[in-house]
Design a protein around this motif. Structure first.
Motif, PDB file in Angstrom:
ATOM      1  N   UNK A   3       0.856  -1.181   0.000  1.00  0.00           N
ATOM      2  CA  UNK A   3       0.000   0.000   0.000  1.00  0.00           C
ATOM      3  C   UNK A   3       0.892   1.231   0.000  1.00  0.00           C
ATOM      4  N   UNK A   4       0.708   2.102  -0.974  1.00  0.00           N
ATOM      5  CA  UNK A   4       1.522   3.313  -1.106  1.00  0.00           C
ATOM      6  C   UNK A   4       0.639   4.516  -0.777  1.00  0.00           C
ATOM      7  N   UNK A   5       1.033   5.283   0.246  1.00  0.00           N
ATOM      8  CA  UNK A   5       0.217   6.403   0.721  1.00  0.00           C
ATOM      9  C   UNK A   5       1.055   7.672   0.672  1.00  0.00           C
ATOM     10  N   UNK A   6       0.500   8.691   0.057  1.00  0.00           N
ATOM     11  CA  UNK A   6       1.205   9.972  -0.059  1.00  0.00           C
ATOM     12  C   UNK A   6       0.923  10.834   1.168  1.00  0.00           C
ATOM     13  N   UNK A  12       1.187  14.701   9.175  1.00  0.00           N
ATOM     14  CA  UNK A  12       0.378  13.792   8.359  1.00  0.00           C
ATOM     15  C   UNK A  12       1.050  12.421   8.258  1.00  0.00           C
ATOM     16  N   UNK A  13       2.370  12.412   8.133  1.00  0.00           N
ATOM     17  CA  UNK A  13       3.125  11.157   8.091  1.00  0.00           C
ATOM     18  C   UNK A  13       2.905  10.360   9.370  1.00  0.00           C
ATOM     19  N   UNK A  17       1.256   6.606   9.805  1.00  0.00           N
ATOM     20  CA  UNK A  17       1.974   5.497  10.445  1.00  0.00           C
ATOM     21  C   UNK A  17       1.147   4.929  11.596  1.00  0.00           C
ATOM     22  N   UNK A  18       0.586   5.807  12.418  1.00  0.00           N
ATOM     23  CA  UNK A  18      -0.209   5.352  13.566  1.00  0.00           C
ATOM     24  C   UNK A  18      -1.491   4.646  13.157  1.00  0.00           C
ATOM     25  N   UNK A  37       4.773   6.743   1.768  1.00  0.00           N
ATOM     26  CA  UNK A  37       5.078   5.635   2.663  1.00  0.00           C
ATOM     27  C   UNK A  37       4.549   4.371   2.001  1.00  0.00           C
ATOM     28  N   UNK A  38       5.342   3.319   2.013  1.00  0.00           N
ATOM     29  CA  UNK A  38       4.928   2.054   1.422  1.00  0.00           C
ATOM     30  C   UNK A  38       4.826   1.025   2.541  1.00  0.00           C
ATOM     31  N   UNK A  39       3.624   0.476   2.700  1.00  0.00           N
ATOM     32  CA  UNK A  39       3.347  -0.525   3.724  1.00  0.00           C
ATOM     33  C   UNK A  39       3.077  -1.862   3.058  1.00  0.00           C
ATOM     34  N   UNK A  40       3.303  -2.928   3.813  1.00  0.00           N
ATOM     35  CA  UNK A  40       2.999  -4.266   3.336  1.00  0.00           C
ATOM     36  C   UNK A  40       2.269  -5.026   4.435  1.00  0.00           C
TER      37      UNK A  40
END
Length: 67
Positions: A3-6, A12-13, A17-18, A37-40
Motif C-alpha cells: 500500500x503506497x500512501x502519499x 500527516x506522516x 503510520x499510527x 510511505x509504502x506498507x505491506x
C-alpha cells in the motif's frame, strides 16, 4: 500486498503510520512527485530471518543452560 500512501507534512506522516500499525512500513520515498510511505501486510524477509536467528539463539542458550 503493498500500500503506497502519499503525505505532505511530518504530522500527516505520523498520523498515517499510527493508523497502519497492523502493517509493516517497508519503504519511505521522498521523490519529486511527492512523499510516500509504502506498507505491506506481509512481514519482510529480513525481519523473518531475524526472528529465526533469535529463536535459534534462544534454543541454543537454553540447551547450554545459559537461560
Amino acid at each position: 500486498m503493498n500500500y503506497k500512501i502519499q503525505y505532505n507534512t511530518q504530522e500527516e506522516r505520523n498520523v498515517i503510520v499510527n493508523k497502519n500499525l497492523s502493517l509493516f512500513l517497508i519503504e519511505e520515498q521522498n521523490i519529486t512527485e511527492g512523499n510516500f510511505l509504502v506498507f505491506s501486510d506481509l512481514k519482510p524477509l529480513e525481519l523473518l530471518l531475524n526472528d529465526i536467528r533469535n529463536n535459534t539463539d534462544l534454543i541454543i542458550f537454553k540447551q547450554e543452560g545459559l537461560l
